[in-house]
Design a protein around this motif. Structure first.
Motif, PDB file in Angstrom:
ATOM      1  N   GLY A 139       0.777  -1.220   0.000  1.00 52.27           N
ATOM      2  CA  GLY A 139       0.000   0.000   0.000  1.00 52.27           C
ATOM      3  C   GLY A 139       0.810   1.272   0.000  1.00 52.27           C
ATOM      4  O   GLY A 139       0.228   2.379   0.094  1.00 52.27           O
ATOM      5  N   SER A 140       2.125   1.223  -0.095  1.00 48.26           N
ATOM      6  CA  SER A 140       2.940   2.439  -0.137  1.00 48.26           C
ATOM      7  C   SER A 140       2.843   3.148  -1.479  1.00 48.26           C
ATOM      8  O   SER A 140       3.146   4.341  -1.586  1.00 48.26           O
ATOM      9  CB  SER A 140       4.408   2.095   0.155  1.00 48.26           C
ATOM     10  OG  SER A 140       4.542   1.612   1.477  1.00 48.26           O
ATOM     11  N   VAL A 141       2.441   2.397  -2.509  1.00 49.05           N
ATOM     12  CA  VAL A 141       2.199   2.989  -3.829  1.00 49.05           C
ATOM     13  C   VAL A 141       0.765   2.637  -4.208  1.00 49.05           C
ATOM     14  O   VAL A 141       0.398   1.454  -4.286  1.00 49.05           O
ATOM     15  CB  VAL A 141       3.193   2.447  -4.878  1.00 49.05           C
ATOM     16  CG1 VAL A 141       2.850   3.001  -6.258  1.00 49.05           C
ATOM     17  CG2 VAL A 141       4.629   2.805  -4.505  1.00 49.05           C
ATOM     18  N   ARG A 142      -0.053   3.659  -4.460  1.00 46.53           N
ATOM     19  CA  ARG A 142      -1.454   3.419  -4.804  1.00 46.53           C
ATOM     20  C   ARG A 142      -1.962   4.585  -5.643  1.00 46.53           C
ATOM     21  O   ARG A 142      -1.299   5.620  -5.754  1.00 46.53           O
ATOM     22  CB  ARG A 142      -2.304   3.240  -3.549  1.00 46.53           C
ATOM     23  CG  ARG A 142      -2.322   4.431  -2.616  1.00 46.53           C
ATOM     24  CD  ARG A 142      -2.968   4.069  -1.274  1.00 46.53           C
ATOM     25  NE  ARG A 142      -3.112   5.240  -0.422  1.00 46.53           N
ATOM     26  CZ  ARG A 142      -2.163   5.745   0.337  1.00 46.53           C
ATOM     27  NH1 ARG A 142      -0.967   5.174   0.361  1.00 46.53           N
ATOM     28  NH2 ARG A 142      -2.389   6.816   1.077  1.00 46.53           N
ATOM     29  N   TRP A 143      -3.135   4.407  -6.213  1.00 45.48           N
ATOM     30  CA  TRP A 143      -3.785   5.451  -7.014  1.00 45.48           C
ATOM     31  C   TRP A 143      -4.909   6.058  -6.181  1.00 45.48           C
ATOM     32  O   TRP A 143      -5.839   5.358  -5.787  1.00 45.48           O
ATOM     33  CB  TRP A 143      -4.318   4.834  -8.305  1.00 45.48           C
ATOM     34  CG  TRP A 143      -4.608   5.855  -9.366  1.00 45.48           C
ATOM     35  CD1 TRP A 143      -5.808   6.396  -9.683  1.00 45.48           C
ATOM     36  CD2 TRP A 143      -3.659   6.440 -10.241  1.00 45.48           C
ATOM     37  NE1 TRP A 143      -5.687   7.292 -10.703  1.00 45.48           N
ATOM     38  CE2 TRP A 143      -4.366   7.344 -11.084  1.00 45.48           C
ATOM     39  CE3 TRP A 143      -2.298   6.320 -10.412  1.00 45.48           C
ATOM     40  CZ2 TRP A 143      -3.751   8.092 -12.086  1.00 45.48           C
ATOM     41  CZ3 TRP A 143      -1.671   7.062 -11.395  1.00 45.48           C
ATOM     42  CH2 TRP A 143      -2.384   7.931 -12.214  1.00 45.48           C
ATOM     43  N   LEU A 144      -4.838   7.380  -5.928  1.00 44.96           N
ATOM     44  CA  LEU A 144      -5.776   8.030  -5.021  1.00 44.96           C
ATOM     45  C   LEU A 144      -6.277   9.330  -5.646  1.00 44.96           C
ATOM     46  O   LEU A 144      -5.469  10.205  -6.004  1.00 44.96           O
ATOM     47  CB  LEU A 144      -5.098   8.316  -3.671  1.00 44.96           C
ATOM     48  CG  LEU A 144      -5.995   8.832  -2.553  1.00 44.96           C
ATOM     49  CD1 LEU A 144      -7.040   7.774  -2.181  1.00 44.96           C
ATOM     50  CD2 LEU A 144      -5.140   9.185  -1.328  1.00 44.96           C
ATOM     51  N   HIS A 145      -7.622   9.418  -5.829  1.00 44.03           N
ATOM     52  CA  HIS A 145      -8.264  10.612  -6.389  1.00 44.03           C
ATOM     53  C   HIS A 145      -7.683  10.997  -7.750  1.00 44.03           C
ATOM     54  O   HIS A 145      -7.395  12.171  -8.030  1.00 44.03           O
ATOM     55  CB  HIS A 145      -8.138  11.806  -5.415  1.00 44.03           C
ATOM     56  CG  HIS A 145      -8.691  11.529  -4.057  1.00 44.03           C
ATOM     57  ND1 HIS A 145     -10.026  11.156  -3.831  1.00 44.03           N
ATOM     58  CD2 HIS A 145      -8.087  11.552  -2.826  1.00 44.03           C
ATOM     59  CE1 HIS A 145     -10.224  10.980  -2.544  1.00 44.03           C
ATOM     60  NE2 HIS A 145      -9.066  11.209  -1.898  1.00 44.03           N
ATOM     61  N   GLY A 146      -7.437  10.003  -8.595  1.00 44.63           N
ATOM     62  CA  GLY A 146      -7.000  10.267  -9.962  1.00 44.63           C
ATOM     63  C   GLY A 146      -5.528  10.604 -10.103  1.00 44.63           C
ATOM     64  O   GLY A 146      -5.110  11.046 -11.184  1.00 44.63           O
TER      65      GLY A 146
END
Length: 663
Positions: A29-36
């Motif tokens: 979860g240290s790299v994720r896609w958040l709010h585009g």
């Protein structure tokens, strides 16, 4: 090559590290896609940024090596205009890759995502433009280097620097003495030893053997019997019986006998190319298995569980019985060809050439070899393996090749110097056949001006292009030849001859219209228009036998006699029958001749006789029987009973009488 290897490993590790670390950060979860938009933790961004810096530096390293790869032939370079663009493009890409590394380092501490993507996108677009678009636009149609320079580079790469050129003079004299006319070829010799339940063919090789101080051209045929022993027969290369059967020599006897007599007989456990991996016996030369510890270690090493059970006293073990395997274990830096049998002082010795090669060489077009491309090749090593004792040696064969010399220095103690090769072996060493095949293909390139290579495909499985094997003189070692013809011309224009004259000798003989002969397809068609050819063929077919043609072979007649072409035709009954010489054809200086044996074909070429029609063989058979009867009578008077028995057995074979016949 070292820099390329290091660069390849470095780039692979950098890319794999980047992908593995990225996947792990996505999982936790240290790299994720958040709010585009991407959301990356500071720790993950710094880690990934440093890995991107490593990838960029590796790419810059590769771009710096690219001009050297172009010159070395690893990447294609065939136009002078392309060279300038690729050289400038490599410098541009190096700068862009360093910029991508700087942007990655900045991104590791400051999350400038747009800057990072833009710089890496520029690198990708620039790379596509330099490698795909620019070379097509910049072509000038000019060679990178002058033709003479390219020719000299090819000569160094494929051991052609010592190539000798000569022109066959127009003959101003009558034909010389009859040269050796090789009746048998590799395939016909192999068919003599048709595989049966009791024997199998191991090897076939052209050679010259010494018999009571007299040298004779032969085909050495090695077979394995049902007990695992080896049988070596020495088939006369230039003669046959009155009925066309093969003749063989015995050790120490200059007379050829009309049967597949055995020259050497080796017991089970002898080394040969088809041997088992190990052999258990009570030989003095083997490794004694007299302790349980030794049996356990050998059972584990060779993966043979039966060694753990009880073994008879004085049991010995020999392994690595295949000569090629021994040589590869001793010198793995060389690639070894198939070992060839040779008779040395009454012993069977396997000899093989070890090749060094490279996929890179400056501005040299590659040649296909063993499933890959080679731009440099040399037959630099010689390996010998004694079949009976297993004694193995690796010698440096070509001291002039720098790569061979470098390996010889690194493997000092394993590789012996050239002057250590025993004289009795040095004079029997064949020219490297794999190197000759490559050289013959290189020499058909336009810059050499020889024309196209007239290839003869071998009918033995996996053998590829089969050069002609001839003997220029009875006492000479066999030579290999390849012929060339100008495009649109049906005459042979040049002959490439490889021989062993104390050293490897390669020469080109250029021919004119008076010394040349037609190319294989043309000369074979002319031979088959002889009036008696159809009679011979129909006679063989009517007898229930198969009628097959051997390869068209070319050689040089000694003393400036021009080029000689020969072809043999064989009859064979059934799949297990042995071939018999039925028709022999020769051609030289615009003349053609044919007959049922080499002597008859040569005299027909000279215009001194006509081929005998089918049905007239009994007279020739009678003359042969008379010769054997005189030899038997001479042996009987002198009390040489063994010689008398051999002559009498040959007399039986002439008339087709079996040894156990009662009448």
């Amino acid at each position: 090559p070292l820099w390329r290897t290091l660069h390849g490993f470095s780039l692979l590790l950098a890319i794999l590290g980047l992908l593995v670390v990225l996947i792990l950060y996505v999982v936790v979860g240290s790299v994720r896609w958040l709010h585009g938009r991407p959301a990356i933790s500071d720790h993950a961004r710094r880690h990934l940024g440093l890995l991107l810096v490593a990838v960029a530096l590796c790419l810059a390293w590769g771009y710096l090596l690219e001009p050297f790869e172009l010159v070395g032939g690893i990447k294609r370079l065939d136009d002078a205009g392309t060279w300038g663009v690729r050289q400038s493009g490599a410098q541009l890409l190096t700068g862009v890759a360093l910029g991508a590394g700087a942007a990655s380092a900045l991104w590791a501490w400051r999350p400038r995502h747009a800057l990072l993507v833009a710089v890496w996108a520029i690198l990708v677009v620039t790379s596509l433009a330099v490698h795909l678009v620019a070379p097509g636009i910049s072509r000038k149609g000019e060679p990178v280097v002058p033709e003479q320079v390219a020719k000299e580079l090819e000569a160094v790469a494929f051991a052609l620097s010592g190539l000798e050129f000569e022109t066959e003079p127009a003959p101003d004299f009558l034909f010389p003495d009859r040269p050796p006319l090789a009746s048998w070829d590799r395939r016909s010799i192999a068919l003599l030893a048709s595989e049966t339940d009791s024997q199998r063919l191991v090897a076939v090789s052209p050679a010259t053997v010494s018999l009571s101080g007299t040298r004779r051209p032969v085909w050495l045929m090695v077979r394995e019997d049902s007990a695992g022993g080896l049988l070596l027969s020495s088939i006369a290369a230039d003669r046959a019986t009155a009925t066309g059967s093969a003749m063989a020599y015995r050790l120490g006897d200059t007379l050829a006998y009309p049967s597949l007599t055995t020259m050497l007989d080796l017991p089970p456990g002898a080394l040969h190319p088809l041997a088992r991996h190990y052999h258990v016996d009570s030989l003095e030369t083997g490794f004694r298995m007299d302790s349980r510890f030794r049996r356990i270690m050998l059972a584990w090493g060779l993966q043979v569980g039966s060694f753990l059970r009880g073994l008879p006293p004085n049991t010995t073990l020999t392994w690595n019985l295949v000569p090629g395997t021994r040589l590869r274990r001793l010198a793995p830096f060389a690639e070894w060809d198939t070992p060839a049998p040779r008779v040395v002082d009454g012993d069977l010795v396997w000899v093989a050439t070890g090749y060094v090669r490279s996929e890179s060489f400056p501005l040299v077009r590659p040649e296909a070899w063993r499933g890959s491309d080679v731009r440099m090749m040399a037959g630099g090593f010689l390996g010998t393996v004694h079949s009976a004792t297993g004694e193995t040696h690796v010698y440096q064969r070509d001291p002039s090749d720098p790569i061979t010399s470098a390996w010889a220095d690194l493997a000092r103690g394993v590789v012996e110097p050239p002057n250590a090769i025993p004289e009795r072996i040095a004079r029997l060493v064949p020219y490297p056949i794999e190197l000759f095949r490559i050289q013959s293909r290189v020499l058909q390139r336009p810059r050499w001006g020889l024309g196209r290579l007239e290839q003869t495909r071998s009918r033995l499985p996996g053998a590829g292009f089969d050069p002609s094997v001839t003997w220029q003189r009875l006492t000479d070692e066999p030579t290999m030849t390849a012929v060339y013809a100008e495009p649109g011309n049906r005459m042979v224009s040049a002959v490439l001859v490889a021989s062993r004259e104390g050293r490897d000798v390669l020469r080109i003989a250029r021919l004119d219209s008076s010394t040349g002969v037609p190319v294989p397809a043309v000369v074979q068609g002319r031979w088959e228009r002889f009036p008696l050819y159809e009679q011979i063929r129909d006679s063989v077919l009517a007898d229930g036998a198969e009628f097959a043609a051997g390869p068209v072979r070319y050689g040089l007649i000694p003393g400036g006699g021009g080029v000689l072409a020969t072809q043999a035709y064989f009859g064979r009954r059934g799949a297990s029958g042995r071939p018999q010489l039925a028709w022999m054809a020769v051609g030289a200086r615009g003349r053609l001749g044919a007959g049922r044996n080499p002597v008859e074909a040569w005299t027909n070429l000279l215009g001194e006789s006509a081929p005998e029609p089918p049905g007239s063989a009994p007279l020739t058979r009678f003359e042969e029987a008379r010769r054997w009867m005189m030899r038997a009578d001479s042996a009987l008077r002198a009390g040489r009973w063994e010689e008398f028995g051999r002559a009498f057995e040959s007399l039986r074979r002439v008339f087709g009488v079996r040894s156990d016949s009662g009448g």
